[in-house]
Motif scaffolding. Sequence first.
Motif, PDB file in Angstrom:
ATOM      1  N   LYS A 443     -47.784 -82.415-143.475  1.00  0.00           N
ATOM      2  CA  LYS A 443     -48.053 -83.617-142.682  1.00  0.00           C
ATOM      3  C   LYS A 443     -47.332 -83.624-141.326  1.00  0.00           C
ATOM      4  N   GLU A 444     -46.961 -82.460-140.827  1.00  0.00           N
ATOM      5  CA  GLU A 444     -46.309 -82.415-139.522  1.00  0.00           C
ATOM      6  C   GLU A 444     -47.377 -82.327-138.433  1.00  0.00           C
ATOM      7  N   VAL A 445     -48.135 -83.416-138.338  1.00  0.00           N
ATOM      8  CA  VAL A 445     -49.294 -83.504-137.456  1.00  0.00           C
ATOM      9  C   VAL A 445     -49.375 -84.925-136.914  1.00  0.00           C
ATOM     10  N   TYR A 446     -50.129 -85.098-135.836  1.00  0.00           N
ATOM     11  CA  TYR A 446     -50.386 -86.457-135.365  1.00  0.00           C
ATOM     12  C   TYR A 446     -51.770 -86.541-134.735  1.00  0.00           C
ATOM     13  N   ALA A 447     -52.266 -87.771-134.654  1.00  0.00           N
ATOM     14  CA  ALA A 447     -53.599 -88.044-134.127  1.00  0.00           C
ATOM     15  C   ALA A 447     -53.499 -88.650-132.742  1.00  0.00           C
ATOM     16  N   THR A 448     -54.488 -88.340-131.901  1.00  0.00           N
ATOM     17  CA  THR A 448     -54.636 -89.082-130.658  1.00  0.00           C
ATOM     18  C   THR A 448     -56.095 -89.501-130.516  1.00  0.00           C
ATOM     19  N   THR A 449     -56.317 -90.426-129.605  1.00  0.00           N
ATOM     20  CA  THR A 449     -57.670 -90.908-129.358  1.00  0.00           C
ATOM     21  C   THR A 449     -58.396 -90.050-128.328  1.00  0.00           C
ATOM     22  N   GLY A 450     -57.894 -88.833-128.120  1.00  0.00           N
ATOM     23  CA  GLY A 450     -58.529 -87.891-127.205  1.00  0.00           C
ATOM     24  C   GLY A 450     -57.587 -87.370-126.149  1.00  0.00           C
ATOM     25  N   THR A 451     -56.552 -88.132-125.853  1.00  0.00           N
ATOM     26  CA  THR A 451     -55.548 -87.706-124.897  1.00  0.00           C
ATOM     27  C   THR A 451     -54.639 -86.654-125.531  1.00  0.00           C
ATOM     28  N   ARG A 452     -53.961 -85.856-124.704  1.00  0.00           N
ATOM     29  CA  ARG A 452     -53.067 -84.821-125.233  1.00  0.00           C
ATOM     30  C   ARG A 452     -51.608 -85.178-124.930  1.00  0.00           C
ATOM     31  N   ILE A 453     -51.199 -86.355-125.400  1.00  0.00           N
ATOM     32  CA  ILE A 453     -49.800 -86.767-125.301  1.00  0.00           C
ATOM     33  C   ILE A 453     -48.965 -85.872-126.217  1.00  0.00           C
ATOM     34  N   LEU A 454     -47.822 -85.416-125.729  1.00  0.00           N
ATOM     35  CA  LEU A 454     -46.900 -84.652-126.566  1.00  0.00           C
ATOM     36  C   LEU A 454     -45.923 -85.627-127.207  1.00  0.00           C
ATOM     37  N   VAL A 455     -45.832 -85.617-128.534  1.00  0.00           N
ATOM     38  CA  VAL A 455     -44.984 -86.575-129.252  1.00  0.00           C
ATOM     39  C   VAL A 455     -44.089 -85.849-130.248  1.00  0.00           C
ATOM     40  N   ARG A 456     -42.801 -86.176-130.206  1.00  0.00           N
ATOM     41  CA  ARG A 456     -41.838 -85.780-131.228  1.00  0.00           C
ATOM     42  C   ARG A 456     -41.380 -87.040-131.959  1.00  0.00           C
ATOM     43  N   PHE A 457     -41.238 -86.948-133.292  1.00  0.00           N
ATOM     44  CA  PHE A 457     -40.776 -88.091-134.081  1.00  0.00           C
ATOM     45  C   PHE A 457     -39.958 -87.566-135.254  1.00  0.00           C
ATOM     46  N   PHE A 458     -38.672 -87.939-135.276  1.00  0.00           N
ATOM     47  CA  PHE A 458     -37.758 -87.499-136.323  1.00  0.00           C
ATOM     48  C   PHE A 458     -37.019 -88.697-136.899  1.00  0.00           C
ATOM     49  N   GLY A 459     -36.716 -88.633-138.182  1.00  0.00           N
ATOM     50  CA  GLY A 459     -35.919 -89.660-138.830  1.00  0.00           C
ATOM     51  C   GLY A 459     -34.702 -89.053-139.496  1.00  0.00           C
ATOM     52  N   GLY A 460     -33.612 -89.801-139.527  1.00  0.00           N
ATOM     53  CA  GLY A 460     -32.390 -89.311-140.166  1.00  0.00           C
ATOM     54  C   GLY A 460     -31.356 -90.411-140.256  1.00  0.00           C
ATOM     55  N   TRP A 461     -30.120 -90.015-140.531  1.00  0.00           N
ATOM     56  CA  TRP A 461     -29.030 -90.989-140.694  1.00  0.00           C
ATOM     57  C   TRP A 461     -27.948 -90.790-139.644  1.00  0.00           C
ATOM     58  N   ASP A 462     -28.150 -89.862-138.722  1.00  0.00           N
ATOM     59  CA  ASP A 462     -27.063 -89.495-137.829  1.00  0.00           C
ATOM     60  C   ASP A 462     -27.484 -89.360-136.373  1.00  0.00           C
ATOM     61  N   PHE A 463     -28.658 -89.883-135.995  1.00  0.00           N
ATOM     62  CA  PHE A 463     -29.037 -89.825-134.591  1.00  0.00           C
ATOM     63  C   PHE A 463     -28.205 -90.832-133.794  1.00  0.00           C
ATOM     64  N   LYS A 464     -27.770 -90.409-132.622  1.00  0.00           N
ATOM     65  CA  LYS A 464     -26.906 -91.219-131.764  1.00  0.00           C
ATOM     66  C   LYS A 464     -27.594 -91.469-130.429  1.00  0.00           C
ATOM     67  N   PRO A 465     -27.184 -92.513-129.692  1.00  0.00           N
ATOM     68  CA  PRO A 465     -27.813 -92.792-128.394  1.00  0.00           C
ATOM     69  C   PRO A 465     -27.792 -91.615-127.442  1.00  0.00           C
ATOM     70  N   GLU A 466     -26.709 -90.807-127.473  1.00  0.00           N
ATOM     71  CA  GLU A 466     -26.629 -89.693-126.541  1.00  0.00           C
ATOM     72  C   GLU A 466     -27.634 -88.586-126.842  1.00  0.00           C
ATOM     73  N   ASP A 467     -28.277 -88.625-128.009  1.00  0.00           N
ATOM     74  CA  ASP A 467     -29.274 -87.603-128.329  1.00  0.00           C
ATOM     75  C   ASP A 467     -30.456 -87.629-127.366  1.00  0.00           C
TER      76      ASP A 467
END
Length: 639
Positions: A443-467
Motif C-alpha cells: 500500500k505504498e501508493v497514492y492517488a491523484t486526480t490527474g496531476t503529478r504532485i509528489l507526496v511523502r507521508f510518514f507516521g511515527g512517534w519521534d518526528f520533530k519540528p526540525e525534521d
Amino acid sequence: MLSAVVAACCTVMTLPSYAESVTTDAGSIDSKQVARFFQQKGYSPYAGRAYSTRPLWGELHLHTSWSADAIAAGTRVGPDEALRYAEGKEITSSTGQAVRLSRPYDWMMVADHSDAMGVMSAVLEGKSSLMTDPTLKRWHEGMQAGGEDASKVVMEIITLQGQGKLPEAMTDTKVQMDTWKDMTEIVESHNKPGTFTALIGYEWTSNYGGGNNLHRNIVYRDGKALADQVRPLTTFDTEIPNQLWDWMQGYEEKTGGQVLAVPHNGNLSNGLMFSTETPDGKPIDAKWAEARARWEPLYEVTQSKGTSEQHPSLAPADEFANFEIWDKGNLNVVPKEPGMIEREYAREALKNGLKLEEEFGTNPFKFGLVGSTDDHTGISSAEENNFFGKFPASEPSAERSTGNAFDFEGRTVKDWQLGASGLTAVWAEENTRASIWDAMKRKEVYATTGTRILVRFFGGWDFKPEDVLSRNPGAVGYGKGVPMGGDLTTPYNGAKAPSFLVAALKDSFSGNLDRIQIIKGWLDKAGKPQEKVYNVVWSGDRKLDKDGNLPSIGNTVDVANATWTNTIGSSELITVWQDPDFDPSLKAFYYARVIEIPTPRWTAYDKAYFADAKFSDEVPMTVTERAYTSPIWYTPSKQ
C-alpha cells in the motif's frame, strides 16, 4: 503563512555557521538542532540509500478495442497502440485525432474486460459464423452505423451482461483463452524492465443485479509464462466477489505466481461495494473479512466516472468532499435508495473497517488508495487540457458539451460530468513488475486526480519540528517512522501521540499548492466511527478560525481563455503534525490530502477551443486537483 520548506531553503545553507535560530511554520529551531542534518556517516548523504527516491506514475485501468463495450462504441485503438501511447508515443484516436501524453508514464496496465475479450472485433467485421445469431447481427449493424446506434449497442451489452444473458458466442472459453494469450503476448512485448513496465491484468466486471458496480481489476505480478496457465475469471463464471477471491487463490496455488484485485466505483454500486452482506444476501464473517483484506489491498478512489473518497452528505463539514461526485444511481443509472450512499465511499469504509475488525479480528477494508481513468478509448487521458473522454463519442468535439455519457431508457449522465481523472503514484525501488506490484501490495501508493504532485507521508512517534528542514524527507521518514500504507502500534520514547511528516511538491505542469490536510478516522469509546479533517500546513498568510477551518486560497482562473496564474499558493509544503486529540486506547487511521489552487477544468479548455460548444451554466469550469495518500493505521497494543 510561509511554507516551512521554503523557509528551510532560505536558511539551511548559512544556519550551521552562525545563525542561532530560525522560525518556520513548525516552530522555532535552534542551530544545534539543525546541525544534526549535516552529521552524516560519510560525506555523501545518498550512499547506502535503500528506499525509493521518486514515485513511478501510471494507471491500472484502461480499456481498448478488445473490450466489448469499447469497440461497440467505436473504439479502434488496441492494446498495442495504447501501450505505445503510455510510453510517450503519438498515436491516432478513434475519431482520427492525433494525441500524445505531456510526459510518458513509467508503467501501465491494460485492463480489458475478461468477458468476451476480443469477440466484438469479429462481430464488427461481420464474421459469418457469428452473424447467424440475430443479436450479434443487430449489434454488427449498429456498430457499423456508429453514433447513437452504436451507443445503444453499448447500453444493451452492459444490461445483458448484468443479467447473464449475453449471446453464447461471447462466452466460449476456448476463444477467451486464445485471446488472453494474444493479449499477454502484446503486453510482454512492451515490458522493458528499468524503463517502462507493462503489467498484465484484466477487469472482472460484475454488474450484480443489473448495473450494480462490483468491478475489480486483477493485477499480476507475473509474466506471460505464469499468466497463461489459468483462464481469467469472467462474470459468466460468477458475479460474487468472494468467488473471485477463490479463483485468485487457485491461480496462486497452481502457478506459484501472485495477483491482487482493485475494486472501483463504489459510487455506482447502489450500496453493495462496502456492504456487510455479500451481494446474494449472505452475512459476512471472519473468513470473508480475512479474504477481502488479503486479496484487495487497494481501492481505486478516483476516475472518470466520479471520485469515491467521501460524499458531502456524509461529511458536511468537509469543504472538499464535493468533488466530481456521481451519485444519481448505479451503472444503469437506477436511482439510489436511502442508506446506499453510506456503503459506497472510501472514507466510510475505512471507518467501518475499524469496527468490523472489533467483530472479526480482521479489518476487511484496510486498503490503500489509487487512481486510474477507466477510459474506453485506448487513450489514458487524465490531463485537463488533453482529455479524450471515456468513449469515442466523448472525444474532443463541440458536440460533447451537450452529449450523454450514459443513457439508459432516458436516465442520463452528461458528457460534461466525466472527470479527467486519475493517476497512481507508486513508491517502488525500481521500475519492474515485481517492485511495482510489491509496493502496491504493501500500500505504498497514492492517488491523484490527474496531476503529478509528489507526496511523502510518514507516521511515527519521534518526528520533530526540525525534521522539516531536511531536503531529503524520505531519509528522515523511513529512518524514524513508517510510510503510507504502514501501521503504528505502541508509543515509545515517551510520545503522547503519533506525529506525521508530510511533504508535497507541485506538478510543474499544474497549479501551485493550496494546503495539505490530514484526515483522521477513529472509533470512539462507544465503538462509533468518527472522522475529522485537519488543515496542517498551507500557503500564504491565512489563519485558521476557531473551528480549524481555513479561508479560501482564491482563484486566478481566466475561464474565457482557459488560463491561470500561479501567483497564489506554494510550490512546496512540508510540516510535522502531531494529533492533538489522540487517545492511545482507540483505533485510528490517518491519510493526507493535498489540494492545489483552482485551475481550468477540461470543460473550460473545450469552451475556449470550440467556438460553437454550448455549455449550460451548471457546468463547472474550474477544478481543484488533489492527491490522496494511502492511510497509516494505529492499533492499540493488546496488553
